[in-house]
Design a protein around this motif. Structure first.
Motif: not given
Lengths: 368, 571
Positions: B53-54, B62, B64-65, B268, B270-271
């Motif tokens: 996710s990272f 960062l 994706n977040y 994305m 995973s995020t």
């Protein structure tokens, strides 16, 4: 419902006008088996009436029908002149103390006791006062803010009692309230319940299977078995003049001696056992020569080494402190007999094998 | 002479100590082996999801977040998921409570039928009701065809209301079974005492029953909410349009779309999975804390044979009506599925046909066998592992026990999507390549059901008197023998119940295995989902009907073999 007219600050020990509980032809089946079979009984106003019997005899079912947790299949229940047979439990003027107390575990002692007052919309201040009063009466002052889980068995019992009494019910129902307590506490609590009941003059029905409890507490005892009422009377009547073997044995050790009627009139008879004669109580007159069975308690048999009486042989003896208990074989009797000697001297008991004479205390035997 | 006793006792004490020392390394090896397995198959895959996710295109970032928090689409997706989950949780709890109350506290007729019907949703795929909803309430569903011919209007089920309703019907049995158990353990004399003091039926319910029921309500709510949050099948089938925030989607379908869709954007995906994981995990921790905190609810479990006290007629018949309507609806869902399996073209041509059945047997044969075998083996592994780990956790003392316990329970807190994603990501390269094998599906089944096995075995073990085991040890048995001869036989009912539950869950699972199936190892549940998405409703219905029959057949076998009967569902 609460009415503003009661101006007393303390109602804890105030006597309420009491009413009798009248049960007529009460029948309850669970599927096929009959739990209570055509029961008719009146618990007098202000008295403590005990329903006594072995488990499964229908005593608890009867109590639950009076409380309203079961509806009877047949029969009626009245409190005074009011027919309550079909009323839901929350409309009945009865309060129950449950066997396991049924204290609400999520409420404090105070909240538990105040619950009934809360339901009746008694003002807060009044509630507080009455709860404090009743807790004092049952000896729990200062415990109001505890959780039920923090109390001992005896204390929980008192809370249950306080919760039932605080709303001044017309009828108090107790379902084996002492069965979860240890032996010593049971004696204390039963004396306390009796004292409270008599001072409040509240009509009370008490369910138990413990004959000693029943004898010591009750104004009247109803002995039940298989859903039927076997005998209804005062403790002395039930104990001394049991109507049948079952009642006799359920209320304590009993001996049954076979003899023949020598002479008889209403109320008493002289009974012959071989060459020994003794007078006993009866309910009716018998023809001379009739074979009958005399019921007699161990404490009413007198054991001696000589004199008149039935000839017997000691099978075993045991020293119990206040009494010495002998198991005996008596001439002409098939059943083993138990006799108690009062204030015995422990060193001088009859020994197994000893030949003895056994007499019946005059007038204490009973022929059904 | 005085030395004789000591001479006699010394060897005994010595051999005892020797035995203790002999057992110690064995225990350590067992623990270490378990720990390694748990690390590889639980901790490592989850960490893979977190790591990915990272990452954006393989580079730490960062991004994706940022994208998640800057995009209205993702925000609305989150809102939709949270709100619909809340609605469905409340609905399922209410319905479950009404059922449980009716069964335990009233004398309404038909209790056995209600109990049986409420088990149905537990033994069928969760997306199953969504599919049945389409056949019943879809654009060409029976209901809408009738409605249209009468009033020229339709009430189409696609959208938030459909998702909510389908989730309620899928999840209310969980609340029902939990609350039934809780209500049965509340002494009815407490309620009688309240009524005895003049409280009305409803007042008693509000003041006594409900407060005592709070812990059970609460834990049911948490479990159901977690299942709602991570639900994939129903939102994917019914929730593609007309959600509360129309511009958004829902989380679990979105994760799967990101990864298995055109973009194949693992980062994305995973995020989003991590975003899903956070509330789930928080609730899991919260529940653990809550259960430890509550203390006064040690309700006296005195078994009582009393029949329920009479309830007011309006309550009894009101509850009966709701239960009957629900039952009728649930049954019609199942009827529709079976009808769909033998209908030419649903909504157009209602002639009988065996075409779908033939097609199914030709195309899906391998998946059917795969599903049955893998689910059985997976369930057996999960149950055995569950019993064994529960035994270790309750009977052994060792350093790091609470951490061990935490890792074991972790899969319970993880949405299925996270576990599937982690296993797929973790084992497609490197030392251990399992992608595309049956092994990875088995591991998923075993690991995800294991916490359930541990929990149910733990509570069963708590009721097994440990003096029985002490007695066996006293007679000279070492711990593997004690476990095998004493503990395991005593846990037999629990073992079979766990086995059943795990088997059913594995058979009907799609959310995590969707990442793990391969052309060689397809599964029945995934085939159903694919058939529904492709609009091949006939084959989907045939497969669903077959799955129900297989599950019922396996249930019947376990039912007979274990001799447990209905107790299988009383966990």
């Amino acid at each position: 419902m609460y009415t503003a007219t009661s101006s007393h600050l303390s109602n804890a020990l105030e006597r309420a006008p009491s009413e009798p509980v009248i049960i007529q032809g009460l029948t309850k089946r669970f599927g096929k088996p009959v739990a209570v079979d055509n029961l008719t009984l009146t618990a007098e106003a202000g008295q403590l009436t005990t329903l006594l019997g072995p488990s499964g005899c229908g005593k608890t079912t009867t109590l639950r029908m009076i409380a309203g947790f079961f509806f009877p299949d047949k029969g009626e229940i009245y409190i005074g002149t009011e027919r309550i047979t079909d009323q839901p439990p929350n409309k009945r003027p009865t309060r129950t103390v449950f066997q396991n107390y049924a204290l609400f575990p999520h409420m404090t002692v105070r909240e538990n006791v105040a619950f009934g007052l809360e339901v009746e919309r008694v003002p807060r201040a009044q509630q507080r006062q009455w709860v404090d009063d009743i807790l004092q009466v049952v000896g729990l002052d200062g415990m109001a803010e505890r959780q039920p889980g923090q109390l001992s068995g005896g204390q929980q019992q008192r809370v249950a009692l306080a919760r039932a009494l605080v709303t001044r019910p017309k009828v108090l129902l107790l379902d084996e309230p002492l069965s979860n307590l240890d032996a010593k506490l049971r004696v204390t609590m039963r004396e306390e319940i009796r004292r409270l009941q008599t001072s409040l003059g509240i009509t009370t029905l008490y369910v138990t299977h413990d004959q000693e409890e029943a004898l010591s507490l009750s104004d009247k005892i109803a002995v039940m078995n298989n859903g039927q009422l076997l005998q209804f009377g005062s403790p002395a009547e039930i104990y001394e003049r049991p109507v049948n073997r079952f009642v006799a044995q359920f209320l304590g050790l009993s001996n049954f001696l076979n003899g023949t009627v020598e002479t008889s009139e209403k109320g008493n008879a002289v009974i012959r056992f071989g060459d020994y004669c003794v007078s006993v109580a009866t309910n009716r007159a018998y023809a001379a020569g009739t074979a009958i069975t005399v019921t007699i308690r161990p404490e009413n048999l007198i054991v001696s080494s000589e004199g008149d009486g039935l000839l017997g042989r000691v099978i075993s003896s045991s020293y119990l402190g206040a009494v010495a208990r002998y198991h005996l074989h008596l001439e002409g009797q098939s059943d083993e007999v138990i006799a108690d000697e009062h204030a015995p001297s422990g060193d001088r008991l009859y020994q197994p094998g000893d030949a003895v004479r056994v007499r019946l205390r005059e007038g204490r035997g009973f022929v059904q | 002479m005085a030395t004789i006793p000591s001479e006699l006792s010394t060897p005994t004490a010595f051999t005892r100590r020797l035995n203790r020392v002999k057992e110690q390394p064995f225990r350590i090896v067992t623990l270490l082996a378990l720990l390694v397995i748990l690390m590889i198959f639980i901790v490592y895959p989850v960490s893979q999801v977190l790591l990915r996710s990272f990452q954006v295109d393989g580079i730490w970032s960062l991004g994706n977040y940022e994208r998640f928090f800057n995009s209205l689409f993702y925000q609305y997706t989150l809102y939709n998921t949270l709100v619909i989950s809340t609605l469905a949780t409340v609905g399922a709890l209410l319905l479950g409570l009404i059922f449980a109350f009716g069964v335990t506290r009233t004398s309404m007729p038909g209790k056995n039928i209600f109990l049986l019907v409420s088990i149905l949703p537990l033994i069928t795929p969760p997306f199953f009701s969504a599919f049945a909803f389409i056949l019943l309430l879809g654009r060409n569903g029976i209901f809408n065809q009738v409605l249209f011919s009468l009033f020229e209007t339709r009430w189409v089920i696609y959208g938030w209301h459909g998702v909510t309703l389908a989730q309620i019907f899928t999840l209310f049995p969980i609340a029902f079974l939990n609350l039934t158990a809780a209500l049965s353990s509340i002494d009815p004399r407490l309620e009688e005492a309240a009524e005895d003091m003049g409280a009305s039926f409803l007042y008693t319910f509000r003041r006594v029953t409900l407060p005592l029921l709070t812990p059970a309500l609460f834990s049911s709510a948490i479990l159901i909410f977690m299942l709602n949050l991570s639900a994939f099948g129903i939102p994917a089938i019914l929730g593609s349009t007309n959600l509360i925030w129309r511009e958004g989607s829902m989380l679990a379908p979105e994760v799967i779309l990101e990864i298995l869709g055109m973009n194949s954007n693992w980062g994305m995906g995973s995020t989003l999975a991590v975003i899903m994981l956070v509330p789930s995990f928080a609730l899991f921790l919260f529940q653990g804390w809550y259960v430890r905190r509550r203390s006064y609810i040690t309700v006296t479990g005195m078994p009582t044979t009393f029949a329920p006290r009479p309830s007011p007629a309006y309550i009894k018949w009101g509850v009966f009506t709701i239960c009957s309507l629900t039952t009728f609806f649930v049954l019609s869902l199942y009827l529709v599925i079976f009808a769909g399996a033998v209908t030419e073209t649903w909504g157009v041509n209602y002639n009988l046909t065996t075409r779908h059945l033939e097609l199914m047997l030709r195309i899906n044969q391998q998946s059917i066998i795969n599903s049955l075998l893998l689910s059985l083996v997976g369930a057996a592994v999960a149950s055995l592992l569950g019993v064994f780990i529960a035994y270790i956790l309750t009977r052994w003392n060792f350093l790091g026990k609470s951490t061990f316990n935490f890792i074991v329970m972790l899969p319970y807190a993880l949405p299925g999507v996270v576990m599937g994603l982690g296993l797929a990501a973790g084992f497609n390269s490197g030392l251990l390549i399992l992608s595309g094998t049956a092994m990875i599906i088995l591991i998923d089944f075993a690991v995800r059901r294991m916490p359930f096995g541990v929990e149910s075995s733990k509570s069963a073990l708590a009721q097994v008197d440990s003096t029985l085991e002490q007695a066996a040890a006293d007679l000279g048995a070492n711990w593997p023998r004690v476990f095998q001869r004493i503990t395991l036989p005593l846990l037999r009912p629990t073992f079979f119940a766990t086995l059943t539950f795990c088997f059913i869950r594995s058979m009907t699972d799609i959310t995590s295995v969707i990442f793990l199936v391969s052309p060689r190892w397809r599964l029945m549940s995934i085939d159903i989902y694919n058939s529904v998405s492709a609009g091949r409703l006939g084959v989907a219905a045939a497969l669903s009907a077959l799955m129900i029959i297989i599950i019922i057949a396996v249930l019947a076998v376990i039912w007979r073999v274990s001799g447990l009967g209905y107790r299988l569902f009383r966990l």
